[in-house]
Each structure stands twice: as C-alpha cells, then as structure tokens.
Design an enzyme around this catalytic site. Structure first.
Site, PDB file in Angstrom:
ATOM      1  N   ASP A 141       0.867  -1.182   0.000  1.00 53.09           N
ATOM      2  CA  ASP A 141       0.000   0.000   0.000  1.00 53.09           C
ATOM      3  C   ASP A 141       0.902   1.231   0.000  1.00 53.09           C
ATOM      4  O   ASP A 141       2.131   1.115  -0.161  1.00 53.09           O
ATOM      5  CB  ASP A 141      -1.013  -0.042   1.157  1.00 53.09           C
ATOM      6  CG  ASP A 141      -0.386   0.295   2.513  1.00 53.09           C
ATOM      7  OD1 ASP A 141       0.861   0.419   2.606  1.00 53.09           O
ATOM      8  OD2 ASP A 141      -1.153   0.424   3.486  1.00 53.09           O
ATOM      9  N   CYS A 156       3.360  -2.768   3.964  1.00 53.31           N
ATOM     10  CA  CYS A 156       2.462  -1.661   4.270  1.00 53.31           C
ATOM     11  C   CYS A 156       3.175  -0.804   5.309  1.00 53.31           C
ATOM     12  O   CYS A 156       4.400  -0.917   5.462  1.00 53.31           O
ATOM     13  CB  CYS A 156       1.078  -2.143   4.706  1.00 53.31           C
ATOM     14  SG  CYS A 156       0.990  -3.006   6.293  1.00 53.31           S
ATOM     15  N   THR A 212       3.096  -0.721   8.673  1.00 56.05           N
ATOM     16  CA  THR A 212       3.662  -1.546   9.745  1.00 56.05           C
ATOM     17  C   THR A 212       4.017  -2.958   9.292  1.00 56.05           C
ATOM     18  O   THR A 212       4.745  -3.675   9.987  1.00 56.05           O
ATOM     19  CB  THR A 212       2.648  -1.697  10.893  1.00 56.05           C
ATOM     20  OG1 THR A 212       1.466  -2.302  10.342  1.00 56.05           O
ATOM     21  CG2 THR A 212       2.312  -0.354  11.530  1.00 56.05           C
ATOM     22  N   HIS A 264      11.531 -22.476  10.260  1.00 53.15           N
ATOM     23  CA  HIS A 264      10.517 -23.091  11.124  1.00 53.15           C
ATOM     24  C   HIS A 264       9.099 -23.040  10.559  1.00 53.15           C
ATOM     25  O   HIS A 264       8.325 -23.974  10.796  1.00 53.15           O
ATOM     26  CB  HIS A 264      10.513 -22.401  12.506  1.00 53.15           C
ATOM     27  CG  HIS A 264      11.738 -22.692  13.315  1.00 53.15           C
ATOM     28  ND1 HIS A 264      11.840 -22.383  14.645  1.00 53.15           N
ATOM     29  CD2 HIS A 264      12.927 -23.269  12.977  1.00 53.15           C
ATOM     30  CE1 HIS A 264      13.026 -22.752  15.112  1.00 53.15           C
ATOM     31  NE2 HIS A 264      13.712 -23.291  14.113  1.00 53.15           N
ATOM     32  N   HIS A 296       8.953 -29.236  12.402  1.00 51.54           N
ATOM     33  CA  HIS A 296       8.315 -27.997  11.951  1.00 51.54           C
ATOM     34  C   HIS A 296       7.231 -28.302  10.908  1.00 51.54           C
ATOM     35  O   HIS A 296       6.212 -27.617  10.855  1.00 51.54           O
ATOM     36  CB  HIS A 296       9.362 -27.038  11.388  1.00 51.54           C
ATOM     37  CG  HIS A 296      10.415 -26.700  12.405  1.00 51.54           C
ATOM     38  ND1 HIS A 296      10.115 -26.044  13.572  1.00 51.54           N
ATOM     39  CD2 HIS A 296      11.747 -26.964  12.436  1.00 51.54           C
ATOM     40  CE1 HIS A 296      11.227 -25.896  14.277  1.00 51.54           C
ATOM     41  NE2 HIS A 296      12.223 -26.453  13.618  1.00 51.54           N
TER      42      HIS A 296
END
Ligand code: RB5
Length: 143
Positions: free
Chosen positions: A8, A66, A68, A99, A134
């Site tokens: 974004d 974006c 954050t 993992h 995993h």
C-alpha cells in the site's frame, strides 16, 4: 524463482527498494502487483492479490509491505495455503523460513529502513525450511 510483490502507500518506498534489489539479483523473476505511488490505497486488496498469486502457483513466493506490515500480513494470511511472516530483522526472516516454511514475507515501511528490508529479503529468499517437527506443526495449522 518467481516472486510477486505488492504494497500500500505506507509500504511503497520499501517495495520499490526491495524490487530494485530483487531485479539486481538476476536469479528471480519479479511481478509487481502495485500499488505504484504514495497515494493512499487500501492494503487488503494488495495483500490478497499477492497471496492469491502465491496460492495459485503463479508465484513461488510473495513479498508485501504496508506501513507496519501488520495489516497486509493479516490480509495475506486469510488466503488458504499462505504462511506470511511479518519480519523486522534478519533473524526473524531466517526463522520464518526454517521453522514456518513461510511462502510470503511482510515488512513495514514505517518500521524498518530500506537497508534492513533488503537484508531481510535476502534472508527470506536464501534460507531453507528445516522440515521435521516444523512440518508437523505446519500441518496442524493447515488442519
Ligand atoms: C496506512 O495508513 C496503514 O494503516 C497501513 O499501511 C498499515 O500500517 C496497516 O496495517
């Protein structure tokens, strides 16, 4: 390896820096799904588009940015088969590959600088999944 990228407005500059790095590597094919300016847009559309490109097999991996990294990672993780890891440092990128077998990477353009974003991207692309216990845990996520 085919890589889809999207962002974004909050992740636009970081996406551009990551795209330039990817194109400089010479070993990946990049598809840029936008957005292509700092004009305000809604991140769910871009997160979903990138995730659908990965889930459909059009792309092997996805990278989304974006402000954050949080919103666009949440949107990406709504698509079945997507494991999008939000990373703020190289260790997280290595571990989300080792993992979580992450097939998408999310980063925040307002959280990390471009140098860190490129180092995270490199670790995301160059680190292998460890499998074993995993894989069992990933199977539990997929249900
Ligand atoms: C846009 O202002 C911002 O909310 C978005 O880029 C992201 O940080 C959302 O999680």
């Amino acid at each position: 390896m085919k890589i889809a990228i999207a962002c974004d407005h909050g992740g636009f500059e970081l996406k551009e820096a990551v795209k330039a790095y990817l194109e400089s590597r010479g070993d990946v094919e990049v598809t840029d799904l936008g957005t292509n300016s700092a004009e305000s847009v809604d991140y769910p559309k871009y997160g979903r588009a990138c995730a659908e490109a990965v889930a459909s097999g059009e792309a092997d991996r996805g990278i989304v940015c974006c402000g954050t990294g949080i919103g666009i990672s949440i949107a990406a993780n709504k698509v079945k088969g997507i494991r999008c890891g939000l990373c703020t440092n190289v260790e997280m990128a290595e571990l989300t590959r080792k993992h979580n077998n992450a097939n998408m990477l999310a980063m925040g353009g307002r959280i990390i600088d471009e140098e860190t974003g490129i180092a995270i991207t490199k670790a995301f692309l160059d680190t292998e999944f460890e499998g074993g216990r995993h894989q069992r845990r990933i199977d539990q996520i997929e249900g």
